[in-house]
Design an enzyme around this catalytic site. Structure first.
Site: not given
Ligand code: 5GP
Length: 114
Positions: A31, A94, A96, A100, A102
């Site tokens: 990240d 959120q 993006v 995904h 994390h």
């Protein structure tokens, strides 16, 4: 055509990403704004906008993302534990619109999350 997300551009090699693992279904990148000593994102190659867009055919893919997360956590030396998070939608922050997972570790986490 909808515009590619930042993750899609990284997966397609159009922009630099700190990728530490790749296979035919996903990639793992560090990240850019880490919230823990280890903070990586497991990103599927399939550009699914959010968990709300999952279909039955994605079930194996989502399971794979968790399997990869556990493998990377082990490789990163997170023996003390780690947290996995999918943020979904604005209330979860959120940012993006490409799912995904994390993976955060390397420090003691608090609960409940902020
Ligand atoms: P979300 O808030 O959508 O759950 O998480 C998006 C994550 O992507 C954030 O933790 C943010 O720091 C990370 N991020 C945003 N832009 C980039 C980028 O260009 N490269 C990388 N590696 N991570 C990014």
């Amino acid at each position: 055509m909808t515009e590619k997300t930042i993750f899609q551009k990284i997966l397609d090699g159009e922009i630099e990403g700190d990728i530490l693992y790749e296979d035919d279904r996903c990639a793992v990148l560090r990240d850019i704004n880490p919230q823990a000593p280890t903070h990586v994102l497991v990103v599927p190659r399939k550009p699914i906008p959010s968990l709300d867009h999952l279909t039955d055919e994605d079930e194996h893919l989502v399971g794979h993302l968790f399997t990869v997360a556990a493998k990377i956590a082990s490789e990163e030396g997170l023996e003390g534990g780690y947290r996995t998070v999918f943020n979904c939608g604005p209330d979860a922050n959120q940012t993006v619109p490409h799912i995904h997972l994390h993976v955060l570790g390397g420090r003691r986490m608090s609960w409940p999350p902020g």
